[in-house]
Motif scaffolding. Structure first.
Motif, short mmCIF file in Angstrom:
data_model
loop_
_atom_site.label_atom_id
_atom_site.label_comp_id
_atom_site.label_asym_id
_atom_site.label_seq_id
_atom_site.Cartn_x
_atom_site.Cartn_y
_atom_site.Cartn_z
N PHE A 113 0.81 -1.22 0.00
CA PHE A 113 0.00 0.00 0.00
C PHE A 113 0.85 1.28 0.00
O PHE A 113 0.34 2.34 -0.34
CB PHE A 113 -0.95 0.01 1.20
CG PHE A 113 -2.14 -0.89 1.04
CD1 PHE A 113 -3.12 -0.61 0.10
CD2 PHE A 113 -2.29 -2.01 1.84
CE1 PHE A 113 -4.22 -1.43 -0.06
CE2 PHE A 113 -3.40 -2.85 1.69
CZ PHE A 113 -4.36 -2.55 0.74
N ALA A 114 2.13 1.18 0.39
CA ALA A 114 2.99 2.37 0.37
C ALA A 114 3.45 2.71 -1.04
O ALA A 114 3.83 3.85 -1.31
CB ALA A 114 4.21 2.14 1.28
N ARG A 115 3.38 1.74 -1.93
CA ARG A 115 3.79 1.96 -3.32
C ARG A 115 2.56 2.22 -4.19
O ARG A 115 1.43 1.98 -3.79
CB ARG A 115 4.54 0.73 -3.84
CG ARG A 115 5.77 0.36 -3.01
CD ARG A 115 6.33 -0.98 -3.42
NE ARG A 115 6.75 -0.98 -4.82
CZ ARG A 115 7.13 -2.07 -5.48
NH1 ARG A 115 7.11 -3.25 -4.88
NH2 ARG A 115 7.50 -1.99 -6.74
N LYS A 116 2.79 2.69 -5.38
CA LYS A 116 1.71 2.87 -6.34
C LYS A 116 1.11 1.50 -6.64
O LYS A 116 1.83 0.55 -6.96
CB LYS A 116 2.22 3.51 -7.61
CG LYS A 116 1.13 3.87 -8.60
CD LYS A 116 1.69 4.59 -9.81
CE LYS A 116 0.58 4.97 -10.78
NZ LYS A 116 1.12 5.70 -11.98
N ASN A 117 -0.22 1.37 -6.54
CA ASN A 117 -0.85 0.08 -6.74
C ASN A 117 -2.20 0.26 -7.46
O ASN A 117 -2.65 1.39 -7.67
CB ASN A 117 -1.04 -0.64 -5.40
CG ASN A 117 -1.92 0.14 -4.45
OD1 ASN A 117 -3.14 0.18 -4.60
ND2 ASN A 117 -1.30 0.79 -3.46
N SER A 118 -2.81 -0.86 -7.81
CA SER A 118 -4.06 -0.82 -8.58
C SER A 118 -5.31 -0.89 -7.71
O SER A 118 -6.42 -1.03 -8.23
CB SER A 118 -4.08 -1.97 -9.59
OG SER A 118 -3.97 -3.23 -8.94
N SER A 119 -5.15 -0.81 -6.38
CA SER A 119 -6.31 -0.88 -5.49
C SER A 119 -6.93 0.51 -5.32
O SER A 119 -6.43 1.51 -5.85
CB SER A 119 -5.89 -1.43 -4.12
OG SER A 119 -5.25 -0.44 -3.35
N LEU A 120 -8.00 0.57 -4.53
CA LEU A 120 -8.64 1.85 -4.26
C LEU A 120 -7.89 2.67 -3.22
O LEU A 120 -8.16 3.86 -3.05
CB LEU A 120 -10.07 1.61 -3.75
CG LEU A 120 -11.08 1.01 -4.73
CD1 LEU A 120 -12.43 0.81 -4.03
CD2 LEU A 120 -11.25 1.90 -5.95
N LEU A 121 -6.93 2.03 -2.51
CA LEU A 121 -6.31 2.68 -1.37
C LEU A 121 -4.79 2.72 -1.49
O LEU A 121 -4.18 1.85 -2.12
CB LEU A 121 -6.69 1.97 -0.07
CG LEU A 121 -8.19 1.88 0.25
CD1 LEU A 121 -8.42 1.01 1.46
CD2 LEU A 121 -8.78 3.27 0.44
N ARG A 122 -4.20 3.74 -0.87
CA ARG A 122 -2.74 3.86 -0.84
C ARG A 122 -2.32 4.63 0.40
O ARG A 122 -2.94 5.63 0.76
CB ARG A 122 -2.23 4.57 -2.10
CG ARG A 122 -0.70 4.61 -2.18
CD ARG A 122 -0.22 5.26 -3.46
NE ARG A 122 1.23 5.30 -3.51
CZ ARG A 122 1.93 5.86 -4.49
NH1 ARG A 122 1.30 6.43 -5.51
NH2 ARG A 122 3.26 5.86 -4.46
N LEU A 123 -1.25 4.16 1.05
CA LEU A 123 -0.72 4.86 2.21
C LEU A 123 -0.02 6.14 1.76
O LEU A 123 0.69 6.16 0.76
CB LEU A 123 0.29 3.98 2.96
CG LEU A 123 -0.28 2.84 3.80
CD1 LEU A 123 0.85 1.95 4.31
CD2 LEU A 123 -1.09 3.39 4.96
#
Length: 448
Positions: free
Chosen positions: A212-222
């Motif tokens: 979650f700290a990195r760019k990801n394809s989910s709806l959420l990011r730290l």
């Protein structure tokens, strides 16, 4: 095809979306009992009793993770349903950072107090020393254990329930491999089992942070956030039912242990430990389904889709009825084989455990519905009702039953206490569902 929280959920789609959460919880339960298996079979009955004796206290301290995960998850999903994704990410980051920080504080306090707590609960001599050794190692990893619980809930909110499963499998495999090495090969007993669990919790807690700290394809990011007392209060209040459930379950386990020492001695405590391990696996189906379904409920509640809420509730009840019947039948048929896994070395303890299992398994007919009812109201943001359902189920009825039934049925009354309390809690949950229908409108249309 990817499933989104905004979709219409048929039976098939609901099963597909919640299945990763169910498997995650099952796998978590399985690797959670690996310590018990190795300790019982390779270290001995005394060490196994120590693990079961002190585990309720450890679970109380780890329950903060479920509070933030469920309460925060409902708040995040509702915010997503309102179309405020950036705001949802700030809340998500705040929840994760706060949960970890609180976990550090709890760990320090827990390690300092574990000996007087174990002594207060009745541990003496070797039982006391074994309990302290095991607990201190586990508590050192409590911050990441809390994170693991948080992310188990929030992966579904991020529309990535499968990722939660993958990370849980990685943590579980780590625990199993290290148990084989530390306990089975190196004969490190309690210390080895505790170290294996602690390392696996680091895997389960830190891998999601990296994702979650990195760019990801989910709806959420730290990312960046700020302290918002009102948000944290809402998350804690809304998730209080899960926290109270965790606390009350642990307190009830302590009462069970006390009653069993009185009526059946240390063998009774060991038998109860086996029941709790197996119960974790069976209950994980209901808990996993509830965790997977919660963000869907929260999203559609936030979006004002009452028709979808109604369909979700009806479909969930049908699925829970089927799974409850299956779990009861399986528990009755497998009571002896499952008991053999843990206590095959002691015929008297095996007979006691098998007989207890056949009585206890009736609770599976009712428990899934009350677990879901509590989670359903958490997802709707009604922490008060959720807590009332959960607290009555896990504390009020349990305490009353385990103290009163043995007066009439002796040790068998202890095994039947959970059955009586789950049946009473089912009635309470149903009453709350009917009483709050006017407010939320989840019983209006036909299932489609």
């Amino acid at each position: 095809m990817k499933i989104h929280l905004s979709d219409h959920f048929t039976f098939g789609r609901l099963i597909r979306y919640t299945l990763p959460s169910i498997i995650t919880m099952i796998f978590t339960s399985i690797y959670g009992i690996v310590d018990g298996f190795f300790v019982s079979n390779f270290a001995g009955k005394e060490e196994f009793t120590a693990v079961n004796f002190i585990m309720p206290f450890i679970m109380i301290l780890g329950g903060v993770g479920f509070m933030f995960g469920t309460g925060g998850g409902a708040l995040i999903a509702t915010t997503l349903g309102e179309g405020k994704r950036e705001r949802a990410n700030r809340i998500f980051s705040l929840i994760v950072y706060t949960a970890f920080s609180l976990g550090v504080v709890i760990s320090v306090i827990g390690i300092a107090l574990i000996r007087p707590v174990a002594s207060f609960l009745g541990a003496e001599g070797e039982l006391l020393e074994n309990s302290v050794i095991y607990a201190r190692i586990i508590l050192a990893a409590n911050p990441v254990f809390i994170l693991q619980y948080v992310f188990q809930c929030l992966f579904s909110t991020a529309e990535k329930p499968k990722y939660g499963l993958y990370i849980t499998v990685a943590a579980g495999v780590t625990n199993i491999v290290l148990d084989v090495l530390f306990v089975g090969v190196l004969s490190q007993g309690l210390t080895g089992a505790a170290l294996a669990t602690a390392v696996s919790q680091c895997v389960g807690g830190f891998l999601p942070v990296i994702y979650f700290a990195r760019k990801n394809s989910s709806l959420l990011r730290l990312g960046k956030t700020k302290i918002e007392g009102r948000v944290l209060l809402r998350a804690c209040t809304n998730g209080s039912s899960e926290f109270l459930s965790n606390i009350s379950t642990s307190v009830v386990s302590m009462v069970y242990n006390s009653q069993l020492l009185k009526y059946s001695g240390e063998d009774g405590v060991a038998a109860y430990g086996v029941l709790m391990y197996v119960c974790m696996i069976f209950m994980s189906v209901s808990i996993g389904f509830s965790v997977g379904c919660a963000p869907i409920v929260s999203y559609h509640y936030g979006a004002g889709n009452k028709d979808e809420l109604c369909g979700l509730l009806k479909k969930s009840i049908v699925l829970l009825a089927a799974s409850s019947a299956f779990m009861f039948a399986s528990a009755e048929l497998l009571s002896r084989p499952l008991s053999l896994v843990f206590v095959s070395y002691d015929e008297g303890l095996l007979a006691l455990t098998t007989g207890a299992f056949k009585i206890f398994s009736f609770s599976f007919l009712f428990s899934g519905f009350t677990v879901f009812a509590s989670s359903f109201f958490t997802a709707l943001g009604n922490g008060f009702v959720s807590a009332a359902v959960s607290f009555s189920r896990t504390f009020v009825f349990q305490i009353a039953a385990v103290l009163l039934l043995p007066l009439v049925f002796a040790a068998n009354g202890i095994w039947a206490a959970s059955v009586a309390s789950e049946a009473c809690a089912l009635i309470v949950g149903a009453l709350f569902l009917f009483a709050n229908n006017k407010r939320y409108g989840y019983m209006k249309n036909r299932m489609h």
